[in-house]
Design a protein around this motif. Structure first.
Motif, PDB file in Angstrom:
ATOM      1  N   SER A  61      56.484  74.881  24.388  1.00 58.77           N
ATOM      2  CA  SER A  61      55.998  75.889  25.337  1.00 58.77           C
ATOM      3  C   SER A  61      57.160  76.554  26.078  1.00 58.77           C
ATOM      4  CB  SER A  61      55.040  75.248  26.339  1.00 58.77           C
ATOM      5  OG  SER A  61      55.698  74.163  26.973  1.00 58.77           O
ATOM      6  N   ALA A  62      58.354  75.909  26.064  1.00 59.31           N
ATOM      7  CA  ALA A  62      59.513  76.503  26.737  1.00 59.31           C
ATOM      8  C   ALA A  62      60.308  77.412  25.794  1.00 59.31           C
ATOM      9  CB  ALA A  62      60.416  75.388  27.270  1.00 59.31           C
ATOM     10  N   LEU A  63      59.873  77.524  24.545  1.00 57.76           N
ATOM     11  CA  LEU A  63      60.631  78.322  23.569  1.00 57.76           C
ATOM     12  C   LEU A  63      59.741  79.398  22.921  1.00 57.76           C
ATOM     13  CD1 LEU A  63      62.475  75.335  21.776  1.00 57.76           C
ATOM     14  CD2 LEU A  63      63.430  76.860  23.542  1.00 57.76           C
ATOM     15  N   PRO A  64      59.062  80.230  23.735  1.00 55.02           N
ATOM     16  CA  PRO A  64      58.108  81.175  23.130  1.00 55.02           C
ATOM     17  C   PRO A  64      58.763  82.173  22.178  1.00 55.02           C
ATOM     18  CG  PRO A  64      58.455  81.656  25.477  1.00 55.02           C
ATOM     19  CD  PRO A  64      59.120  80.354  25.205  1.00 55.02           C
ATOM     20  N   GLN A  65      59.982  82.648  22.522  1.00 57.85           N
ATOM     21  CA  GLN A  65      60.637  83.643  21.652  1.00 57.85           C
ATOM     22  C   GLN A  65      61.000  83.007  20.300  1.00 57.85           C
ATOM     23  OE1 GLN A  65      61.011  86.802  22.381  1.00 57.85           O
ATOM     24  NE2 GLN A  65      60.499  86.766  24.548  1.00 57.85           N
ATOM     25  N   THR A  66      61.513  81.796  20.375  1.00 54.83           N
ATOM     26  CA  THR A  66      61.931  81.092  19.148  1.00 54.83           C
ATOM     27  C   THR A  66      60.704  80.816  18.277  1.00 54.83           C
ATOM     28  OG1 THR A  66      63.562  80.047  20.562  1.00 54.83           O
ATOM     29  CG2 THR A  66      63.316  79.125  18.351  1.00 54.83           C
ATOM     30  N   GLU A  67      59.643  80.349  18.916  1.00 54.09           N
ATOM     31  CA  GLU A  67      58.424  80.041  18.161  1.00 54.09           C
ATOM     32  C   GLU A  67      57.844  81.310  17.523  1.00 54.09           C
ATOM     33  OE1 GLU A  67      54.651  77.084  18.827  1.00 54.09           O
ATOM     34  OE2 GLU A  67      55.061  78.542  20.395  1.00 54.09           O
ATOM     35  N   ALA A  68      57.927  82.439  18.255  1.00 60.43           N
ATOM     36  CA  ALA A  68      57.398  83.702  17.710  1.00 60.43           C
ATOM     37  C   ALA A  68      58.201  84.143  16.477  1.00 60.43           C
ATOM     38  CB  ALA A  68      57.421  84.789  18.786  1.00 60.43           C
TER      39      ALA A  68
END
Ligand code: HEM
Length: 429
Positions: free
Chosen positions: A287-294
């Motif tokens: 949840s702290a890495l939204p850009q990476t996950e996207a």
């Protein structure tokens, strides 16, 4: 569209004896695109195989797996036995459910911490040298999955699995199935590798079963051994299934992620900025890495490693208006569904933003990198965790140079991979 059940969908006739196989093998994606443009969302590839492009129909096929359709396929042609296939599926599903239920947050967290060290070890082995990125990522995902399944007993297993998958590849990479009785070196190698894998897993199961059970499960094997009523065979099959399924696929996805980040410096910067808020040895929550996950989700949309999938009819049945006989195959391509302009805006463009904006939620059933239905990838969460954290550690701790990246194109073979993609990795200061 007529609601009457027809016999077969239309499709190209192909050549005498070989049908469409030669044309398909020459350019797999080109053939599928051309044929769907000509015949529509469902066409016959040959007398026993239909290809489906319509997401709702694909979803129905996947949802009816284990009941009307089998997801099992063999690297060699064996006599199809619907009853045996149903029994196997039942044993598999019981083990799969037990593994799924038992894999709690603590087990995943323990694995994630070890994952960072495995990733670093894999990269540091070839630091500064040009490397084949797919081979490197196979080494990482082989270690990661062996660790997830076998924890302290993982040693030696990645090599056994690498040999097993290398022995399967020449058989399953072909559009033709080789009969199991064929006195061929390739089939003998496949059998030897399969038996070696089974023996290696069984030895580890027996060794662990003889030890006192730990207070907290460390890995999947601890979880499975604590489930009453699960046989040794079920544990062995599940571990083998996972080790094989989680070897090449996450590696291909990770290779596409590295390829994307090296060809799109703006995305590298975005991911690196997000990563810079954590120290390099951290395991942040997803949840702290939204850009990476996207970015990872978008990589899986544009380059789903399992670009072609299928099911086999277990009994006389229908799909939509089409009639199917036992052993008929239904194929579909997540790659083509993910790039269909009817379901996606700018389908061929890399837009991680589409995963961050609730107004851009994908159309139902149109995103399938992990499959769907009762046989959906059992490692969906684990795969996302491994890919997102590996991308985070990469951007946080390393720099990648891949001057020839733009020259590697997609190869639609067993898996979808970038051809001959090499890069060199350096520690960032
Ligand atoms: C990027 C990562 C991954 C991707 C894209 C991926 C994709 C897939 C796909 C498309 C399937 C077929 C699903 C279907 O037939 O409907 C599958 C099956 C499977 N995957 Fe994954 N996978 C990934 C990672 C993993 C990991 C890390 C594991 C380890 C737990 C795993 C274990 C499995 C297993 C055991 C199956 C067979 C499930 C069954 O038949 O019941 N996968 N995966």
């Amino acid at each position: 569209m007529s609601t009457k059940t027809s016999l077969r969908p239309p499709g190209p006739k192909g050549r005498l004896l070989v049908g469409n196989t030669v044309e398909y093998d020459r350019d797999r994606m080109g053939f599928l695109r051309r044929t769907s443009a000509e015949y529509g969302d469902v066409f016959s590839f040959d007398s026993r195989t239909i290809v489906v492009f319509e997401p709702d129909l694909v979803h129905e096929l996947l949802a009816r797996t284990n009941g009307d359709f089998s997801s099992e396929s063999s690297a060699v042609a064996t006599r199809f036995d619907a009853e045996r296939s149903a029994e196997d599926a039942e044993l598999w599903m019981a083990a799969r459910r037990a593994g799924w239920r038992g894999l709690n947050r603590a087990t995943a967290q323990a694995h994630a911490i070890r994952l960072g060290a495995l990733f670093e070890r894999t990269i540091e082995e070839t630091l500064g040298q040009p490397v084949d990125v797919l081979a490197m990522m196979k080494s990482f995902s082989g270690r990661a999955t062996a660790d997830f399944c076998l924890g302290p007993d993982a040693g030696g297993m990645p090599e056994v699995i690498a040999e097993n998958t290398a022995a399967i590849e020449p058989l399953s990479g072909s559009s033709q199935l080789f009969p199991a009785w064929l006195p061929s070196k390739r089939i003998a190698r496949f059998r030897r590798a399969r038996d070696h894998t089974l023996d290696s897993i069984t030895a580890r199961i027996r060794r662990r079963a003889a030890e006192p059970a730990p207070a907290e499960a460390r890995d999947l094997l601890d979880v499975l051994l604590a489930v009453p009523g699960l046989s040794e065979l079920q544990v062995q099959r599940l571990i083998r299934g996972i080790l094989l399924a989680a070897f090449g696929v996450p590696a291909a996805a990770m290779t596409w992620t590295v390829w994307t980040l090296t060809t799109r410096p703006d995305l590298w910067d975005r991911v690196a900025t997000e990563a810079s808020q954590w120290d390099g040895a951290s395991v942040p929550p997803l949840s702290a890495l939204p850009q990476t996950e996207a970015v990872v989700k978008e990589v899986l949309r544009l380059w789903p490693p399992t670009w072609l999938m299928g099911r086999i009819a277990l009994r006389p049945t229908t799909l939509g208006q089409w009639a199917l006989q036992p052993e008929d195959q239904v194929m579909f391509s997540p790659y083509l569904i993910h790039r269909d302009p009817r379901w996606w805006t700018d389908p061929d463009e890399m837009h991680p933003e589409r995963w961050l904006d609730p107004a851009m939620t994908p159309r139902r059933h149109s995103y399938l990198p992990f499959g769907a239905g009762p046989r959906v990838c059992v490692g969906t969460q684990l795969g996302m965790l491994q890919l997102t954290l590996a991308t985070f550690w990469l951007a946080r701790n390393y720099q990648v140079s891949a001057p020839a990246a733009a020259r590697s194109g997609p190869e639609f073979h067993n898996l979808l991979v970038p051809t001959g993609f090499t890069a060199s990795f350096q520690r960032s200061s």
